[in-house]
Scaffold this motif. Structure first.
Motif, PDB file in Angstrom:
ATOM      1  N   ARG A  70       0.827  -1.204   0.000  1.00  0.00           N
ATOM      2  CA  ARG A  70       0.000   0.000   0.000  1.00  0.00           C
ATOM      3  C   ARG A  70       0.863   1.257   0.000  1.00  0.00           C
ATOM      4  N   ALA A  71       1.969   1.204   0.762  1.00  0.00           N
ATOM      5  CA  ALA A  71       2.863   2.353   0.791  1.00  0.00           C
ATOM      6  C   ALA A  71       3.501   2.593  -0.565  1.00  0.00           C
ATOM      7  N   SER A  72       3.809   1.498  -1.293  1.00  0.00           N
ATOM      8  CA  SER A  72       4.461   1.647  -2.593  1.00  0.00           C
ATOM      9  C   SER A  72       3.554   2.338  -3.603  1.00  0.00           C
ATOM     10  N   ARG A  73       2.246   2.241  -3.377  1.00  0.00           N
ATOM     11  CA  ARG A  73       1.329   2.842  -4.342  1.00  0.00           C
ATOM     12  C   ARG A  73       1.311   4.372  -4.254  1.00  0.00           C
ATOM     13  N   ARG A  74       1.988   4.931  -3.251  1.00  0.00           N
ATOM     14  CA  ARG A  74       2.040   6.392  -3.177  1.00  0.00           C
ATOM     15  C   ARG A  74       2.864   6.970  -4.321  1.00  0.00           C
ATOM     16  N   VAL A  75       3.861   6.205  -4.784  1.00  0.00           N
ATOM     17  CA  VAL A  75       4.718   6.686  -5.872  1.00  0.00           C
ATOM     18  C   VAL A  75       4.521   5.756  -7.059  1.00  0.00           C
ATOM     19  N   GLU A  76       3.927   6.292  -8.118  1.00  0.00           N
ATOM     20  CA  GLU A  76       3.760   5.508  -9.341  1.00  0.00           C
ATOM     21  C   GLU A  76       4.879   5.873 -10.290  1.00  0.00           C
ATOM     22  N   MET A  77       5.481   4.853 -10.899  1.00  0.00           N
ATOM     23  CA  MET A  77       6.666   5.066 -11.721  1.00  0.00           C
ATOM     24  C   MET A  77       6.506   4.359 -13.054  1.00  0.00           C
ATOM     25  N   SER A  78       7.418   4.650 -13.960  1.00  0.00           N
ATOM     26  CA  SER A  78       7.397   4.066 -15.295  1.00  0.00           C
ATOM     27  C   SER A  78       8.796   3.641 -15.680  1.00  0.00           C
ATOM     28  N   LEU A  79       8.879   2.518 -16.406  1.00  0.00           N
ATOM     29  CA  LEU A  79      10.156   2.031 -16.928  1.00  0.00           C
ATOM     30  C   LEU A  79      10.263   2.218 -18.432  1.00  0.00           C
ATOM     31  N   VAL A  80       9.261   2.833 -19.058  1.00  0.00           N
ATOM     32  CA  VAL A  80       9.230   2.956 -20.514  1.00  0.00           C
ATOM     33  C   VAL A  80      10.479   3.700 -20.991  1.00  0.00           C
ATOM     34  N   PRO A  81      11.261   3.111 -21.914  1.00  0.00           N
ATOM     35  CA  PRO A  81      12.519   3.745 -22.332  1.00  0.00           C
ATOM     36  C   PRO A  81      12.326   5.167 -22.864  1.00  0.00           C
ATOM     37  N   GLU A  82      11.200   5.458 -23.544  1.00  0.00           N
ATOM     38  CA  GLU A  82      10.988   6.797 -24.079  1.00  0.00           C
ATOM     39  C   GLU A  82      10.976   7.846 -22.959  1.00  0.00           C
ATOM     40  N   LYS A  83      10.455   7.462 -21.780  1.00  0.00           N
ATOM     41  CA  LYS A  83      10.377   8.403 -20.670  1.00  0.00           C
ATOM     42  C   LYS A  83      11.678   8.416 -19.859  1.00  0.00           C
ATOM     43  N   VAL A  84      12.222   7.233 -19.609  1.00  0.00           N
ATOM     44  CA  VAL A  84      13.431   7.150 -18.781  1.00  0.00           C
ATOM     45  C   VAL A  84      14.624   7.765 -19.511  1.00  0.00           C
ATOM     46  N   ASN A  85      14.728   7.507 -20.824  1.00  0.00           N
ATOM     47  CA  ASN A  85      15.881   7.983 -21.597  1.00  0.00           C
ATOM     48  C   ASN A  85      15.629   9.349 -22.225  1.00  0.00           C
ATOM     49  N   GLU A  86      14.608  10.028 -21.772  1.00  0.00           N
ATOM     50  CA  GLU A  86      14.329  11.349 -22.325  1.00  0.00           C
ATOM     51  C   GLU A  86      15.492  12.289 -22.014  1.00  0.00           C
ATOM     52  N   GLY A  87      15.978  12.991 -23.003  1.00  0.00           N
ATOM     53  CA  GLY A  87      17.115  13.877 -22.830  1.00  0.00           C
ATOM     54  C   GLY A  87      18.400  13.302 -23.382  1.00  0.00           C
ATOM     55  N   VAL A  88      18.443  11.958 -23.547  1.00  0.00           N
ATOM     56  CA  VAL A  88      19.630  11.334 -24.136  1.00  0.00           C
ATOM     57  C   VAL A  88      19.582  11.540 -25.648  1.00  0.00           C
ATOM     58  N   VAL A  89      20.682  11.985 -26.223  1.00  0.00           N
ATOM     59  CA  VAL A  89      20.734  12.230 -27.670  1.00  0.00           C
ATOM     60  C   VAL A  89      21.666  11.224 -28.314  1.00  0.00           C
ATOM     61  N   LYS A  90      21.661  11.234 -29.640  1.00  0.00           N
ATOM     62  CA  LYS A  90      22.424  10.256 -30.401  1.00  0.00           C
ATOM     63  C   LYS A  90      23.919  10.341 -30.090  1.00  0.00           C
TER      64      LYS A  90
END
Length: 1477
Positions: A227-247
């Motif tokens: 129940r405590a873990s549900r306070r923070v919802e997170m995502s592992l989607v590479p598009e979101k996690v790697n946002e800002g990384v360039v070629k």
């Protein structure tokens, strides 16, 4: 002090009004605080060289930055007032940008070391986490500083989300390829993609407000952690996690998250979440990854990868998943601050050391902090120095902050990407395994005190624990002190492990006395079968909830409240009361405990059976009945383990009903009598669990498998003998077949000789059954001393006559191939296999083991010839020999009867093997007594046959056999030539060919053939010989007289006139050999089937004669002779006048006699006449046997053509007709009707279903007819349910409206008006647009006399029908009024129609027809006058005048007819005048 200030910060930021998710707060942030230009600048415009390169040392850069910040602060302070400065300072403090002095105290540090808490977590923050638990639809991850996060399954990767969205298609793919476990098309479970302890990079998507004051989620059970873990919802989607990384960041060694996008021929395409770049992982490199090598990676799986190479075009990036490479890859340079991802390993420089951690410089430019939880345990000053370079792993970016800052970790398990180990040695014991939840720690030492948060204690060297302030004492503790109080530094306490923080690598502990005293801390601590005392928590209608210990609760289901069913459980169980119960089921995964309060189970001292291993045969324990059926009970032990109790084991006495004796929930004592580990099936017995049952069981412990025993026969049953073993008195079963084989007698002989009381010795125990108290025994095998051991057997030592053993390998054309040793094989010819070919086994089964005697040895081929004949194996016992061995040709004599096996079937006949090297030939002509066209189908290789030796040629080694019956005199007949025949000789001949001028016939047993001219067929000169010729068929056998022989031209003429023969010519010939063969013992030749039953006609004759039954079955010789002389005068006698010669026999009766049995059709009257004439001619009863001998074969009449002219009378008749007309519904319905006449209702249904499958789909009307017939059948013989089901099925397969109307019609015809009305209502509702439906419904009402209901239908129908159908419907209802209702009302309706539609000539015509039906000519005349007054074409007028004239002739008079003609002339003249004008 730092901790104290931080507590104030927590209180300031935790205002009660701020209970909103951070996703909502994110949009309000820009109003409260200025934007962060530094972060945006670093992302877009890079003001420094790659990697932050500079000529200054990192320490110099840090010093310059600090001085610049100080100068900027002084200028700002000078420009602003003191109040504003104070506010700004407070604001700065609130964000943690100005905390205490540095270690040397010479300058003010601009960076403060902070702990991450739920208030500081913001949306968009990237954090490194460690998987704690994998749930079906989510991941729970451990975050830094004792936090937890929740990752839904839809936030793993876009590819996995796409697969989930199309889960129906994925399931279809899975059903097609269920066996491919690793198929990428299958929807993978999360436990296949993630493991506890795995590190993941995540980005925060939402932060929810706390639901309790305990915001950290500490000191709770695991479900509270969820129940405590549900306070923070997170995502592992590479598009979101790697946002800002360039070629440009994708250099070798750069680590990031990637998702499997697709599976290609040579590897996987990965989604890196970076525009215009795809990752590629080869199958070879994938095998180095931390997953199973034998499975392909699922599409959507998340991988932690390290860049190994960038392609030349910059579109593809080769990556590696090698754990060593990923964990050791060092990030050296980035293009912007956004390129630094959590989990990156970076080189850092220590710039300041504070009591609560380190301040570092990351990559030469960015600031970083490390708190004490992620340092080596102990004082930071003793382990680190300013200016020291360390490798640290990025945990998260501190957001918002200007300039950007990062939190890092130098903890060994984080840097190495492993889980925290509990020991410093090589054992690497996991922290959870070393300290399970609930472990009591006798002494933990307080090493650090955070006054507002809790205690950090040392559990063991290198292992720390965290005690939240709420878990220090049962009393409320507002603050902690490190220098005083019960929990000051250095104090030692007793603690208990309540959980873990995997990422921080510390234990979650509690010092509360109540927690220390708890018996169970979690569900897994509870043991099945344990007796506990609990407190009643709540009683509901469905269950009783009991508090066991702390947070651990249990449930008692209603059937476990007591031994009996409680009507008022609330009187017994009151909240707060204590209850004694026993643990029934423990489910740690679902965190459920089921208890039982049944007194029988709680106080039971019997063993606890909770697993299959506990269920040992013979164990007596308690169980609870949970299901009762007619033939068995099902009982339940502990932990949902179930057992099956057959009805015979439920009670000692016979029970009429198990349900009356055993109610669900009743506790019973059972004995486990059988356990099947493969199926997990347990069989138990209530009867055998009784205390007095043991005395009824015979102790068989003194008998073991393999013991040699003796016993006395006590009973003889169908196929077994019951033997009482001596002296143990154990009951045993002995197979009679086994004993018969041992004694070399048949079972029937053994049964007649074996009697109760006989003593049997040399019995071997083969099986024991302790539950039933008896054993299975068998006769001791015969001694095998004579057999030579395989190890001693060789081709040089083996001798003829020696006994050997072997195994059958296979069969070939020479016999069975026997393997004696690895180098020696034997050949067993079928004629050497047994002394009786028919009752023995000439072809032993493959892989069977047998004993044989050596006949000869072939050392060159390393092969021996074997024999398994009993006469060879036991030469001293004089075994009977039915089929003797034939070694050479001298043993065969002409006329000898022999048996052998068909070796091959050739074009000209058969080859039969009689011995090892002796084969005989059977020519086609010697196979059957009569001509058989398809003879090959009657024979196959290895068939046992019997024949007579015709000739033996020792020189050529040729033997001729015959399967034909009779004596050998036909050998002489077979040599008949033209010179052997004389004029006037009467011979048996066979019709060879029928021509218009006569018949070509051949003398049987020779190749002599001649012509019988058509003039020699009948004595009657006026007879139609053409008809007589037609009565002959090729192959017919007849008697003929040689009329003339022309030896020069080699021609012979025959005569078939009846006057040429006498009665005696048709008597069977007697020969000397016939006298020698006793009556009824003539041997049957050909294929031997079953047994040699010589009494009946031989098989070949039966097969060859189509349905022919011989009059005298007791004399096969007469049957053989009778067949040779076929009477062809049947047709001729029918033509003969009554006054013709009497020398010919009377017309014989039908050959087919079934003694009044089944006939295809009604007997033919002519057949009765024939039988009558025979009876009249048979005046002398004493000569009946003689009459039968004179019976001759008759030409059978083919009555197949009559099938078209008479009705079928049997199933076979219908089946034959349906073969010719499979699409005829008439035949199918007739067939159904035929079955109904004989009360075969189900058979009629089956025929209807067969018809629907058989009739072509194009024949819609034919199918509809069968459906209607089936509906009629169900209406009369079926139930309402079956009729409704058939009706719905018919409506689906045919035109629905037609079926609905036909159903209503069926109800009408079967006198079910209510059902018909209901059906019409259904039809009108479904097909309200159909005029036909409404009119038929109206007709139904009118037929029943319900006039008002019928008339209400007309306006109702007009509301539903289209306008174009209104006139048609009104007309139909008017016609119905004329026919079934009130004609006057119909007339009124028609008047309205013709008034509103005067040009609808069809309506006028119908109106006239209806009036004509009333017979009133005057009304008709008025109608015709009215219609003819209208303007119309001459053609239409002509038709009306013609109709009028016809009605006048039928209903009117001559004056009327004249008037019609006059009016017609008048109308024509008027029309002509109008056209001229």
């Amino acid at each position: 002090m730092a901790a104290g200030k931080k507590r104030v910060l927590d209180e300031a930021s935790g205002h009660p009004k701020a209970k909103k998710t951070k996703t909502e707060e994110q949009s309000k942030k820009p109003k409260d605080k200025p934007a962060q230009p530094a972060s945006a600048l670093l992302t877009d415009d890079v003001d420094f060289p790659r990697g932050g390169g500079t000529t200054l040392t990192p320490l110099e850069v840090k010093t310059l930055r600090a001085e610049a910040a100080k100068e900027a602060d002084m200028e700002l302070f000078a420009e602003s007032s003191n109040s504003k400065a104070t506010k700004r300072k407070r604001k700065s403090d609130a964000h943690g940008t100005s905390a205490g002095a540095a270690k040397d105290g010479t300058k003010k540090a601009g960076v403060r070391i902070e702990h991450l808490n739920y208030k500081r977590v913001v949306v968009g923050m990237k954090i490194l986490g460690q998987v704690v638990a994998v749930e079906p639809l989510a991941l729970i991850v451990s975050l830094p500083n004792q936090l937890y996060g929740h990752i839904p399954i839809t936030q793993i990767s876009t590819q996995l989300t796409h697969v989930l969205e199309s889960i129906e298609d994925a399931e279809m793919d899975l059903s097609e390829d269920e066996d491919t476990e690793g198929s990428p098309s299958r929807v993978p479970d999360l436990f296949e993609l993630f493991n506890p302890g795995q590190y993941v990079r995540a980005v925060v998507t939402a932060v929810h407000a706390p639901g309790a004051t305990d915001v950290a989620g500490l000191g709770r059970a695991r479900d509270d952690v969820q129940r405590a873990s549900r306070r923070v919802e997170m995502s592992l989607v590479p598009e979101k996690v790697n946002e800002g990384v360039v070629k440009t960041d994708l250099r070798p060694g750069f680590t990031l998250s990637a998702a499997v996008k697709s599976v290609e021929d040579h590897g996987y395409i990965l989604d890196l979440g970076i525009p215009d770049v795809s990752g590629f992982l080869s199958f070879k490199d994938a095998q180095k990854g931390p997953f199973e090598n034998d499975k392909k990676l699922h599409v959507g799986r998340l991988l932690d990868v390290a860049v190994s190479k960038m392609s030349g075009n910059g579109r593809t990036c080769n990556v590696s998943v090698d754990p060593k490479m990923v964990s050791s890859a060092l990030l050296t340079e980035v293009s912007s601050v956004a390129s630094i991802l959590p989990g990156s390993l970076v080189q850092c420089l220590v710039t300041a050391i504070q009591p609560d951690g380190l301040i570092l410089q990351v990559l030469g430019y960015f600031d970083g902090t490390i708190d004490q939880f992620h340092l080596v345990p102990g004082d930071p000053e003793t382990h680190y120095k300013v200016g020291q370079k360390v490798k640290a792993r990025v945990l998260y970016d501190i957001s918002p902050s200007t300039p950007p800052r990062f939190a890092l970790s130098v903890a060994d398990h984080v840097v190495k990407y492993t889980t925290k180990s509990a020991a410093s040695d090589d054992a690497n014991t996991d922290l959870r395994e070393a300290y399970p939840v609930g472990t009591l720690l006798e002494a933990v030492k307080v090493t650090r005190v955070e006054s507002e948060r809790g205690l950090i204690v040392e559990v063991s060297p290198g292992i720390e624990g965290f005690v939240h302030i709420s878990q220090v004492s049962d009393e409320h503790v507002p603050t902690l002190s490190s220098s005083s109080g019960a929990w000051k530094l250095g104090t030692v306490h007793k603690a208990r492990v309540t959980g873990y923080y995997p990422l921080d690598g510390i234990l979650q502990l509690s010092l509360r006395p109540s927690v220390l005293a708890q018996k169970f801390l979690q569900v897994a601590d509870v043991q099945v079968g344990e007796v506990i005392k609990g407190t009643v928590k709540k009683l509901t209608d469905s269950a009783l909830f009991v508090s066991i210990s702390g947070n651990v609760d249990g449930v008692i289901w209603p059937n476990h409240y007591a031994d009996i069913t409680l009507k008022h459980p609330q009187k017994r169980f009151k909240p707060g009361g204590s209850i004694k119960c026993r643990v029934l089921v423990v489910n740690p995964e679902r965190k459920r405990i089921a208890l039982t309060a049944k007194k029988t189970l709680v106080e039971s001292n019997l063993p606890i059976v909770s697993t299959l291993s506990d269920a040992q045969v013979g164990v007596v324990t308690h169980a609870v009945v949970f299901k009762v059926s007619e033939k068995s009970l099902q009982v339940e032990f502990y932990n949902n383990l179930k057992a099956f109790v057959p009805a015979r084991e439920a009670s000692e006495t016979a029970l009429t009903s198990l349900s009356s004796a055993f109610s669900v929930g009743k506790p019973v004592q059972v004995r486990i009598i059988a356990v099947d580990p493969e199926t997990s099936r347990i069989t138990a017995s209530i009867r055998q669990a009784a205390p007095n049952y043991k005395s009824a069981i015979t102790d068989i412990s003194g008998v073991d498998i393999g013991d040699i025993v003796e016993g006395v026969v006590s009973d003889i049953r169908k196929d077994k003998a019951v033997v009482t073993l001596q002296p143990t008195q154990v009951t045993a079963l002995l197979s009679l077949t086994n004993l018969a084989n041992r004694r070399d007698v048949s079972v029937a002989q053994l049964r007649s000789s074996l009697k109760a009381g006989d003593k049997l010795q040399d019995l071997v125990v083969t099986s024991r059954n302790p539950e039933k108290g008896f054993v299975l025994v068998a006769s001791k095998p015969k001694e095998k001393e004579q057999l030579v051991q395989k190890s001693q057997l060789s081709i040089d030592t083996v001798q003829p006559g020696q006994l050997v053993g072997g195994r059958v390998l296979r069969h070939n054309r020479h016999g069975a191939l026997i393997k004696l040793t690895n180098s020696i094989t034997g050949l067993l010819h079928p004629t050497d296999a047994c002394d009786d070919y028919e009752n023995g086994k000439p072809f032993p089964a493959v892989d069977s083991v047998l004993k044989a005697v050596v006949l000869s040895v072939d050392k060159e081929r390393r092969q021996v010839t074997l024999s398994t004949r009993l006469s060879r194996l036991f030469p001293d016992q004089n075994k009977p020999v039915v089929d003797p061995e034939i070694v050479n040709l001298d043993e065969l004599k002409v006329g000898q009867n022999v048996r052998g096996f068909i070796k091959s079937v050739a074009e000209h006949g058969l080859f039969v093997t009689l011995g090892r090297n002796i084969d005989a030939r059977v020519q086609i002509k010697e196979l059957f007594d009569d001509y058989v066209k398809d003879w090959k189908s009657r024979f196959s290789a290895n068939q046992l046959v019997k024949g007579r030796v015709l000739s033996v040629n020792p020189e050529k080694k040729q033997i001729e056999l015959s399967f034909r019956s009779g004596d050998l005199k036909r050998d002489s007949r077979s040599q008949l030539t033209l010179s052997d025949l004389t004029e006037g000789q009467k011979v048996d001949v066979r019709v060879k060919k029928v021509e218009d001028y006569g018949i070509f016939i051949e003398v049987q047993g020779s190749k002599v053939s001649g012509l019988c001219h058509k003039s020699e067929l009948s004595d009657n000169k006026d007879a139609d010989v053409t008809l007589a010729l037609r009565s002959f068929r090729e192959g017919d056998t007849v008697k003929a007289v040689v009329l003339s022989i022309d030896k020069e031209k080699r021609r012979i003429s025959f005569g078939l006139k009846p006057s040429y023969f006498e009665e005696k010519d048709f008597e069977p010939e007697k020969s000397d050999e016939d006298d020698a063969v006793p009556r009824g013992s003539s041997p049957a030749f050909g294929v031997v089937e079953g047994s040699d039953d010589e009494d009946g006609a031989e098989e070949d004759g039966e097969e060859e004669s189509d349905g022919e039954v011989v009059a005298n079955e007791d004399d096969p010789e007469e049957f053989d002779d009778g067949e040779e002389g076929m009477d062809v005068d049947f047709t001729l006698d029918l033509q003969r006048p009554s006054g013709s010669s009497t020398s010919a026999p009377s017309a014989p009766a039908d050959t087919l006699r079934l003694g009044g049995g089944f006939q295809w059709s009604v007997p033919d009257p002519t057949a009765d006449v024939d039988m009558g004439s025979e009876e009249e001619s048979d005046e002398d009863g004493g000569q009946e046997g003689k009459r039968k001998k004179k019976k001759r074969k008759e030409i059978e009449q083919d009555l197949t053509a009559d099938m078209h002219t008479k009705a079928p009378e049997s199933n076979a008749d219908f089946e034959r007709l349906l073969l010719g007309s499979p699409n005829s519904s008439y035949l199918w319905v007739q067939y159904m009707s035929f079955q109904l006449q004989i009360s075969e209702i189900d058979k009629a249904r089956e025929i209807a279903k067969r018809a629907l499958k058989t009739i072509s789909f194009r024949e819609e009307q034919e199918k509809l007819n069968v459906w209607i017939a089936l509906l009629n059948l169900e209406n009369v013989y079926g139930t309402d349910e079956s009729l409704e089901a058939t009706f719905k099925d018919a409506a689906r397969h045919n035109d629905s409206k037609t079926v609905h109307l036909r159903m209503a019609e069926i109800f009408e015809q079967s006198d079910k008006p209510e059902k018909a009305e209901e059906q019409y209502k259904r039809t009108c509702k479904k097909f309200s647009q159909s005029s036909k439906v409404w009119t038929l419904f109206g007709e139904h009402y009118l037929k029943r006399g319900m006039l008002e209901e019928a008339r209400k239908l007309l306006p109702r129908s007009l509301q539903s029908l289209e306008k174009r159908k209104h006139l048609k419907t009104i007309s139909k209802f008017a016609q119905l009024e004329y026919k079934l209702g009130d004609p006057e009302r119909g007339k009124t309706i028609f008047e309205g129609i013709v008034d509103s539609h005067p040009k609808r000539w069809d309506m006028w015509s119908i109106y006239m027809d209806m009036e004509a039906g009333q017979g009133d000519i005057n009304n008709l005349r008025n109608l015709f006058n009215r219609v003819l007054a209208l303007k119309m074409t001459s053609h239409k007028a002509k038709s009306f005048f013609k109709k009028w004239l016809e009605l006048e002739r039928r209903l009117g008079d001559e004056d009327g007819q004249e008037a019609v003609k006059a009016k017609a002339i008048e109308w024509t003249q008027r029309a002509a005048g109008d056209s001229e004008s």
